[in-house]
Write an enzyme that holds these catalytic residues in place. Structure first.
Site, PDB file in Angstrom:
ATOM      1  N   GLY A  19      54.457 -48.225  39.743  1.00 35.45           N
ATOM      2  CA  GLY A  19      54.737 -46.852  39.362  1.00 35.45           C
ATOM      3  C   GLY A  19      55.376 -46.188  40.563  1.00 35.45           C
ATOM      4  O   GLY A  19      55.456 -46.774  41.627  1.00 35.45           O
ATOM      5  N   CYS A  20      55.875 -44.963  40.405  1.00 37.75           N
ATOM      6  CA  CYS A  20      56.610 -44.377  41.520  1.00 37.75           C
ATOM      7  C   CYS A  20      56.857 -42.899  41.332  1.00 37.75           C
ATOM      8  O   CYS A  20      56.679 -42.340  40.264  1.00 37.75           O
ATOM      9  CB  CYS A  20      57.988 -45.021  41.653  1.00 37.75           C
ATOM     10  N   GLY A  21      57.304 -42.294  42.442  1.00 40.99           N
ATOM     11  CA  GLY A  21      57.852 -40.959  42.388  1.00 40.99           C
ATOM     12  C   GLY A  21      59.235 -40.993  43.001  1.00 40.99           C
ATOM     13  O   GLY A  21      59.488 -41.766  43.922  1.00 40.99           O
TER      14      GLY A  21
END
Lengths: 380, 144, 504
Positions: A19-21
Site C-alpha cells: 500500500g502507499c501514499g
C-alpha cells in the site's frame, strides 16, 4: 556497505504487494520551487507508509547539465562501482561523476554507496548497435541492473533525478537534501510493503529515462504485463509491479508514439459496455486499443503518478479502487492520495476534485505552445 | 382448446408416455404397482414404423364420430371442448372404437369397457406430456 | 471362432422393479435387451453391452444397474485385463483396434496439479454480481501497435486491423463433422453458439444448407478431404480453419464408412451417397510449411481478407516450432489439440500413445511466440479434454486465448463417453446417422443444455477472476503468476512457466 539495502533475497519474489501514499506538484508555468514543499506534502501521508520505502523525483533540477543523462546509481561494493565505471568508460562520455549529496540523519541507515554520473552515449557506441540515444540508455540501464551484481541504476533521465531509500519519505527527503534542489515538478511517495526485503531499490519512484513513476496499488495483471514487455525487450527484475507501469508508459508513449490520452486508455481501458455505446469511429478506435493492448491493461487497484519532462499524469485504475485527489491553484496542479496532503502546502485552492476511474489528469508546462488538454473534470 | 400434439421428428419410441399415462390413471399412482399389480391400460397408443413413431391420444374432435356413434351416451362432447367419457354408462359395444378415425380408443377387453385419453383433467399438464424425456409431446392451443 | 472375450459389463435387473415396459429393449441399438415371448420377461445379453447407460437412464423404475465385469481375475500390472482383451480381440479379428472419444490413459492431467490465486487484503477481490466482469475475447491477428491520428479535434484509428472473431466468453465448440455426429447435434451447437455469442466449428464434413443461417457464429473447416468446400461454404462462415491434425489421432486421416453417408451427409459433403469419405493423412497440397502458407492465402483471397484463417494441429513433440511456423505462414489463429482430444473414430493405439498433453503445449507455444516477439500476430486456441471452468481458466492463465469444447459439449447433450462413436450406433443420438437413433437428440433441449453449460462456466470464470482482483479476461491471459504447481517436478514447472505452490 554490508547493509540490508540490497537484500533482494532471491529472485523468487516477482513482486511484493504494498500500500502507499503519493503526492505530486507541478508548476504549469514552469516556475521552479524547492523540494521542501513535496516533503511537507508527503509528510502528511506518513501513516500510509511504514518506513520501508520513500522516494522522490524532481524535474528541472539539473539545468546546467540538461543535455546529459544523469545516472543515479546504488552500489553494494566498490567492485560493483568499478565494473560500472568501466562500462561507462567504454560506452559513454562521462562529464562528471561523484557522490550524490546526502545528509547524515539517524532515521536513514545502511545506505549503499550513492553515485551520480552525468553522461552522454559515445557516437561510436550508438552507431555500433544502431540505436537511438534513448534506446541505448535503456539498454545500458537493463544491462547494469541485470548483469552487474551489486549495482542498481535508479535514475537515468535528463535534467531530472530520482531519490529513494528505505525509510519514511520525509526522512528520505532530508537525507537527500532535497531542500537544496529546485525544480518545476516534484513527485513524492511513501511505501507500505507487506512483505519486504527492505531493499533501497524497491522504493518508488521507478524510473527509466525521463519517466518516473510512483504507484499506490497492486497490479494483478503483473504477470502478463511483464511477459508482454519482455516481448519488446524490457526486463522486469525489480520485484515490484510498479516497474511494469513505468515501462508500459515508455513503450506506449515513446516507442509506439501514442498520445498520453490514448496510452492512458490502453492502460486503464473503458469497459466494453461503454465502448459499445460510443459513436462508430470512437468505438472502432477503443476496440482496437483494447484488442491490441489487452496485455498492457493494468488490472487491479492503483493510483499512479507519472512524471516526465514538462509534465505529470495522474491516473486511477478502471474502477478506482485506490484514492487519488487533484487540485489546482494558480499555475500549480497538485495530486495526492488524500486532500490533506495538498491542503497542507496550499490551504486555499482554486479547485479540488476526485478524478474518475481511468480518466487521466494531465499537467503540462506551457511553453507558449497551445495547451495540452487533459481529460480532467472539475467537480469542485 | 389445448390439445396434445406429437412432434414426430423427436419421438424416440421409448413409450414412456404410455407408462406414465397408465400410472397416472392407476389407483395407487405408483409406477410399479400400477403395472405389476393393477395392470392399468394406457389411454394412448404409440404408433411405430421405424424410424418413425409418435403417440396418439384422443384428439377431442370438434365433431367427434365417437360421440355420434355411442349407443349409451357414455361419450359426450363437453362445452369446454374435451370429449368426456362416463365409464359407468359404457357397455363395451366398442362402436366408438370402430368409428374413431385416429384409432385412439382402446378396448378394455377384461372389463368390457373402453379406455380413452381424458387429458389428465386433474393435472395441469397431461402425464404423457410432462414425462416425455425428449419433449416430443406438447400440450398447447393451436387454433382449430 | 469361439471367443475368449467375456462381457465387459454386467447388467443387473431388479425383477421387483421391472414393469416390462420395454423401454430398454427399444432404446438399445446394440440389441442387448430382448423380450422373452414365453413369459413377457426381459433378458439381457451382456456381451453386447457398451455401458452407454441409455437403458439405465431411461428405465422409469430404476430397475437396471450396470457394473463393470472384472472377469480377468489374474490380471497383473503389466498384463492387465484390458491388454489381454485387446490381444484376444485382435487374435479373433486380425484388425486394428478402433475406438472413440479422448485418451483414457492415466497420463498426468496437469490441470489437477495447478492451483489458482486469490486476493487477500492487499488488493480487493471483485464481486462479479456487483461490478463489471469482462470475458469478451477477440480472436485474430493483432498488430504490434496502433496508430492514432487527430482529425478535427477527434481521435481516429489509422491502423487497419485484421479481421477478428468476437467471443462473449472464451469458449468454442470443437470441430465435429456431420457424419461423425448427427445433424441435430450440429444444429444444437449452432443455436447455442449463436445465443451465447460464441462459435461452433463444422469439422471437415461441410455445412448443411439449413445451418447457413447460423453462419455468423460458424467456423468452417477445410481439411485434407476438402469435403463440402466451395464458395458458399466459405462465404457463409465467420472464419475458416485449416485442419492439419487432431489430438486424438495425430498424423493420420479419417475414414467415414459408406454406410454413414446417407443423403444428408452425401449432399453436405458433396460426395456420392454410400461411398466411403476418406480424409488423407496429410493434405496432398501441403507437404511443407510454405505450402500451408499458400493455402492460408488462397483462403484469405477467396474470402477477400474478411475472415480470420485458423490452422489446427495436434500437439506433438515440436509443437512450439510448428506453431511459430504457422504464425509466420500467415495464420490468424493457431488451434492446438492435445493428447486428450476426442474423436469419432481412431485406432486405439494412436489415440492412446501419440501426442503431448495440451497444458504443456499451450505453455510451450505461448512462450515460443513471445520469445520470437510474434505472440500478438495470432490467437491461440486450445483443445483436448477440458472438463470444467477451472481447467479453462488455467489454460487461459497459461496463455491460451480461448478453448475448444468437444467432449464436454457432447456430455452436456447426453453423451456418456462409452467410446463407441465409431459404431454409428450411439444410443444417445449423437454420433450416429441412423434416423431411428438421431431423433433422440432433440436440438431444442440440446441447445438449451449447451447454453446452460456455457452460462454456468462463464459465471464460474467470472467468480474466479474477481477473486484474483481481475475484471477483464485479457489480464489473466498468459498471466502465469496466478498459477502455482502442486507436486510437479522442476522440469514440468519450467515448461509450464509456473512456480511451485509455497513459492511467493
Amino acid at each position: 556497505m554490508e547493509g540490508r539495502w540490497n537484500r533482494r533475497y532471491d529472485w523468487q519474489y516477482d513482486r511484493i504487494p504494498s500500500g502507499c501514499g503519493l503526492a505530486a506538484i507541478i508548476s504549469e508555468a514552469g516556475r521552479s520551487f524547492g523540494g521542501e514543499e513535496i516533503i511537507q506534502s508527503i509528510c502528511v501521508l506518513h501513516d500510509r507508509s511504514n518506513g520501508l520505502g520513500g522516494g522522490f523525483a524532481g524535474y528541472g533540477i539539473y539545468p546546467e547539465k540538461r543535455d546529459l543523462f544523469a545516472f543515479h546509481v546504488m552500489f553494494e561494493s566498490i567492485e560493483a562501482k568499478e565494473l560500472v565505471d568501466a562500462y561507462f568508460d567504454r560506452n559513454f562520455y562521462v562529464e562528471e561523476s561523484g557522490h550524490i549529496p546526502t545528509r547524515k540523519i539517524k532515521e536513514i541507515t545502511n545506505a549503499p554507496l550513492l553515485w551520480r554520473y552525468f553522461v552522454k552515449p559515445l557516437d561510436d557506441s550508438l552507431q555500433d548497435c544502431e540505436l537511438c540515444e534513448e534506446d541505448f540508455v535503456t539498454r545500458s540501464v537493463f544491462h547494469i541492473n541485470g548483469e552487474i551484481p551489486g549495482a542498481y541504476v535508479f535514475s537515468s533521465g535528463k535534467n531530472m533525478g530520482a531519490f529513494k531509500a528505505v525509510g519514511y519519505p520525509e526522512d528520505v527527503g532530508r537525507f537527500y537534501r532535497l531542500d537544496e534542489y529546485e525544480g518545476y515538478s516534484w513527485i513524492g511517495h511513501g511505501r507500505f510493503p507487506t512483505n519486504t526485503p527492505g531493499w533501497w531499490g524497491g522504493a518508488h519512484p521507478f524510473t527509466l529515462l525521463d519517466w518516473s513513476l510512483v504507484h499506490n496499488g497492486e497490479i494483478s495483471s503483473y504477470g502478463i504485463n511483464k511477459r508482454y514487455l519482455e516481448m519488446f525487450g524490457y526486463r522486469c527484475e525489480l520485484q515490484t509491479d510498479t516497474e511494469v507501469a513505468a515501462y508500459l508508459f515508455d513503450l506506449l508513449l515513446r516507442r509506439h508514439g501514442l498520445s498520453i490520452e490514448v496510452a492512458c486508455k490502453a492502460l486503464a481501458s473503458p469497459f466494453w459496455s461503454d465502448i459499445d455505446r460510443m459513436p462508430e469511429e470512437e468505438r472502432e478506435l477503443f476496440k482496437a486499443i483494447r484488442m491490441v493492448y489487452g496485455p498492457a491493461l493494468l488490472n487491479g487497484p492503483f493510483a499512479i503518478v507519472l512524471g516526465f519532462t514538462g509534465g505529470l499524469i495522474g491516473i486511477n485504475d478502471r474502477v478506482k479502487l485506490r484514492p487519488l485527489v487533484a487540485a489546482r491553484k494558480d499555475d500549480r496542479l497538485y495530486l495526492a492520495s488524500e486532500e490533506a496532503a495538498i491542503r497542507e502546502i496550499s490551504p486555499d485552492l482554486d479547485v479540488v476534485w476526485a478524478p474518475k476511474a481511468g480518466e487521466p489528469v494531465i499537467g503540462r508546462v506551457r511553453t507558449g505552445e497551445p495547451e495540452v488538454v487533459g481529460a480532467e473534470e472539475t467537480v469542485a | 382448446m389445448k390439445r396434445i400434439y406429437a412432434i414426430e421428428s423427436v419421438c424416440m419410441n421409448c413409450q414412456l408416455c404410455a407408462v406414465f399415462c397408465a400410472t397416472g390413471h392407476s389407483r395407487s399412482k405408483d409406477i410399479i404397482k400400477a403395472h405389476n399389480r393393477e395392470k392399468v391400460l394406457p389411454r394412448l397408443f404409440v404408433e411405430e414404423k421405424r424410424p418413425v413413431s409418435f403417440a396418439v391420444q384422443c384428439r377431442h374432435c370438434d365433431e367427434p364420430f365417437c360421440v355420434q356413434s355411442c349407443i349409451t351416451g357414455a361419450l359426450t362432447k363437453s362445452l369446454e371442448g374435451p370429449v368426456v367419457y362416463a365409464e359407468e354408462k359404457c357397455v363395451g359395444c366398442w362402436t366408438c372404437v370402430a368409428a374413431c378415425p385416429y384409432g385412439a380408443i382402446r378396448r378394455d377387453v377384461d372389463r368390457k369397457k373402453i379406455a380413452k385419453c381424458d387429458l389428465c383433467a386433474e393435472l395441469t399438464e397431461p402425464a404423457c406430456v410432462a414425462n416425455c424425456p425428449n419433449q416430443a409431446l406438447v400440450y398447447e392451443e393451436r387454433g382449430s | 471362432m469361439y471367443t475368449l472375450l467375456q462381457p465387459d459389463f454386467r447388467i443387473k435387473r431388479d425383477e421387483e422393479r421391472c414393469i416390462r415396459c420395454g423401454v430398454c429393449v427399444r432404446q438399445c441399438a446394440f440389441d442387448v435387451h430382448s423380450v422373452d415371448t414365453d413369459d413377457g420377461s426381459i433378458r439381457s445379453d451382456e456381451s453386447k453391452c457398451v455401458a452407454c447407460q441409455r437403458c439405465e437412464t431411461l428405465c422409469p423404475t430404476r430397475a437396471l444397474t450396470l457394473e463393470e465385469n472384472y472377469h480377468v481375475a489374474n490380471e497383473n500390472y503389466n498384463w492387465t485385463g484390458g491388454v489381454l482383451k485387446n490381444i484376444w480381440k485382435q487374435a479373433e479379428t486380425g484388425g486394428v483396434l478402433l475406438t472413440g472419444m479422448g485418451n483414457p490413459r492415466p497420463y498426468r492431467i496437469y490441470w489437477d496439479h495447478l492451483v489458482l490465486n486469490a486476493s487477500q487484503v492487499t488488493n480487493p477481490s471483485i464481486d462479479p454480481l456487483r461490478e463489471p466482469m469482462e470475458l469478451r475475447t477477440y480472436l485474430g491477428s493483432k498488430p504490434d501497435s496502433v496508430e492514432v491520428v487527430k482529425e478535427n479535434g477527434s481521435l481516429k484509428l489509422k491502423t487497419k486491423l485484421a479481421p477478428q472473431l468476437r467471443l462473449d466468453a472464451p469458449f468454442l465448440f470443437s470441430a465435429m463433422s456431420l457424419g461423425a455426429i448427427g445433424y441435430n447435434v450440429q444444429e444444437a451447437m449452432a443455436r447455442a453458439a449463436t445465443e451465447m455469442g460464441i462459435y461452433w466449428n463444422t469439422g471437415e464434413g461441410g455445412l448443411h444448407k439449413d445451418l447457413y443461417k447460423y453462419g455468423k457464429n460458424t467456423i468452417v473447416q477445410v481439411a485434407s478431404g476438402r469435403f463440402g468446400v466451395y464458395k458458399d461454404y466459405l462465404d457463409a462462415a465467420a472464419a475458416v480453419e485449416i485442419k492439419i491434425g487432431q489430438g486424438a489421432k495425430p498424423g493420420i486421416g479419417g475414414h467415414l464408412p459408406g454406410e454413414k453417408v446417407g443423403d444428408l451427409v452425401s449432399m453436405t459433403r458433396m460426395i456420392p451417397a454410400g461411398t466411403d469419405a476418406l480424409s488423407p493423412a496429410p493434405h496432398h497440397d501441403i507437404y511443407s510449411i510454405e505450402d500451408l502458407s499458400q493455402l492460408i492465402y488462397s483462403l484469405k483471397e477467396a474470402t477477400e481478407y474478411t475472415k480470420p484463417v485458423s490452422v489446427k494441429i495436434a500437439a506433438v513433440h515440436n509443437v512450439a516450432a510448428i506453431a511459430s511456423g504457422i504464425v509466420r505462414a500467415g495464420a490468424d489463429i493457431v488451434a492446438i489439440d492435445g493428447i486428450r482430444g476426442g474423436t469419432g473414430a481412431a485406432p486405439t493405439m494412436i489415440r492412446d500413445n501419440v501426442g503431448i498433453p495440451i497444458e504443456l503445449a499451450i505453455a510451450a507455444v505461448d512462450q515460443r511466440l513471445r520469445d520470437e516477439g510474434i505472440r500478438n500476430r495470432a490467437s491461440i486456441l486450445a483443445a483436448g479434454g477440458f472438463r470444467s471452468s477451472a481447467d479453462i481458466i488455467k489454460a487461459i492463465a497459461l496463455g491460451a486465448d480461448a478453448v475448444y469444447l468437444g467432449t464436454a459439449a457432447l456430455v452436456a447433450m447426453g453423451c456418456h463417453v462409452c467410446q463407441k462413436c465409431y459404431t454409428g450406433k450411439c444410443n444417445w443420438g449423437i454420433a450416429t446417422q441412423d434416423p431411428y437413433l438421431e431423433r433422440r437428440l432433440n436440438p431444442d433441449i440440446a441447445a438449451e443444455r449447451l447454453s446452460n453449460l456455457i452460462h454456468a462456466w462463464s459465471h464460474e470464470i467470472m467468480e474466479m477472476l474477481g477473486g484474483m482482483g481481475i475484471n477483464a479476461i485479457e489480464s489473466l491471459r498468459g498471466n502465469r503468476l496466478h498459477l502455482r504447481g502442486v507436486g510437479l517436478s522442476k522440469t514440468e514447472l519450467d515448461i509450464l512457466g509456473v512456480r511451485h505452490a509455497g513459492a511467493s
